[in-house]
Design a protein around this motif. Structure first.
Motif, PDB file in Angstrom:
ATOM      1  N   ALA A  34      52.999  31.008  -4.700  1.00 55.68           N
ATOM      2  CA  ALA A  34      52.555  32.211  -4.341  1.00 55.68           C
ATOM      3  C   ALA A  34      50.906  32.175  -4.566  1.00 55.68           C
ATOM      4  O   ALA A  34      50.131  33.080  -4.027  1.00 55.68           O
ATOM      5  CB  ALA A  34      53.809  33.209  -4.938  1.00 55.68           C
ATOM      6  N   LYS A  35      50.925  31.814  -5.702  1.00 59.51           N
ATOM      7  CA  LYS A  35      49.264  32.469  -5.756  1.00 59.51           C
ATOM      8  C   LYS A  35      48.308  31.829  -5.589  1.00 59.51           C
ATOM      9  O   LYS A  35      47.718  31.844  -4.924  1.00 59.51           O
ATOM     10  CB  LYS A  35      49.317  31.763  -7.579  1.00 59.51           C
ATOM     11  N   LEU A  36      48.933  30.544  -4.921  1.00 58.80           N
ATOM     12  CA  LEU A  36      47.669  29.689  -4.066  1.00 58.80           C
ATOM     13  C   LEU A  36      47.867  30.116  -2.559  1.00 58.80           C
ATOM     14  O   LEU A  36      46.811  30.631  -1.484  1.00 58.80           O
ATOM     15  CB  LEU A  36      47.985  27.993  -3.984  1.00 58.80           C
ATOM     16  N   LYS A  37      49.115  30.572  -2.090  1.00 62.58           N
ATOM     17  CA  LYS A  37      49.355  31.638  -0.728  1.00 62.58           C
ATOM     18  C   LYS A  37      48.206  32.947  -1.191  1.00 62.58           C
ATOM     19  O   LYS A  37      47.712  33.034   0.059  1.00 62.58           O
ATOM     20  CB  LYS A  37      50.919  32.318  -0.227  1.00 62.58           C
ATOM     21  N   SER A  38      48.191  33.375  -2.073  1.00 59.05           N
ATOM     22  CA  SER A  38      47.069  34.532  -2.138  1.00 59.05           C
ATOM     23  C   SER A  38      46.065  34.200  -2.059  1.00 59.05           C
ATOM     24  O   SER A  38      45.332  35.141  -1.731  1.00 59.05           O
ATOM     25  CB  SER A  38      47.349  35.322  -3.391  1.00 59.05           C
ATOM     26  N   LEU A  39      45.332  33.401  -2.441  1.00 52.91           N
ATOM     27  CA  LEU A  39      43.998  32.895  -2.832  1.00 52.91           C
ATOM     28  C   LEU A  39      43.599  32.918  -1.826  1.00 52.91           C
ATOM     29  O   LEU A  39      43.206  33.022  -0.861  1.00 52.91           O
ATOM     30  CB  LEU A  39      44.114  31.474  -3.325  1.00 52.91           C
ATOM     31  N   LEU A  40      44.595  32.103  -0.895  1.00 48.82           N
ATOM     32  CA  LEU A  40      44.739  31.756   1.211  1.00 48.82           C
ATOM     33  C   LEU A  40      44.298  33.012   1.849  1.00 48.82           C
ATOM     34  O   LEU A  40      43.326  32.882   2.218  1.00 48.82           O
ATOM     35  CB  LEU A  40      45.557  30.790   1.422  1.00 48.82           C
TER      36      LEU A  40
END
Length: 88
Positions: A34-40
């Motif tokens: 979820a953190k990586l999706k938010s960064l993307l």
């Protein structure tokens, strides 16, 4: 992940990470996808190119291409659209 943008004609780099250094059996530790999706989504909405650094190799892609590689393209595309206020 490195993000860059042009500021006054200069490239400005900013490092973003999920902060995870743990070894896992799967791709991500719980919650870190979820953190990586938010960064993307933030990178895509801001028009930033994403650089993934692994050892001595730097891979540059747009946020949607990175998301597609992870099979998240649809959800990241929707988030980018919302982040841009529905403008293309």
């Amino acid at each position: 992940m490195l993000l860059h943008e042009n500021v006054g004609g200069d490239k400005v780099w900013q490092r973003k990470t999920t902060g995870c250094a743990a070894m896992t059996q799967s791709t991500f530790a719980p919650g870190h996808d979820a953190k990586l999706k938010s960064l993307l989504i933030a990178a895509g909405a801001g028009g930033h190119q994403v650089h993934h650094v692994s050892n001595d190799v730097v891979i540059a892609k747009d946020a949607l291409r990175v998301a597609a590689d992870l099979e998240w393209e649809d959800i990241v595309r929707e988030g980018i659209t919302r982040g841009r206020g529905n403008r293309p």
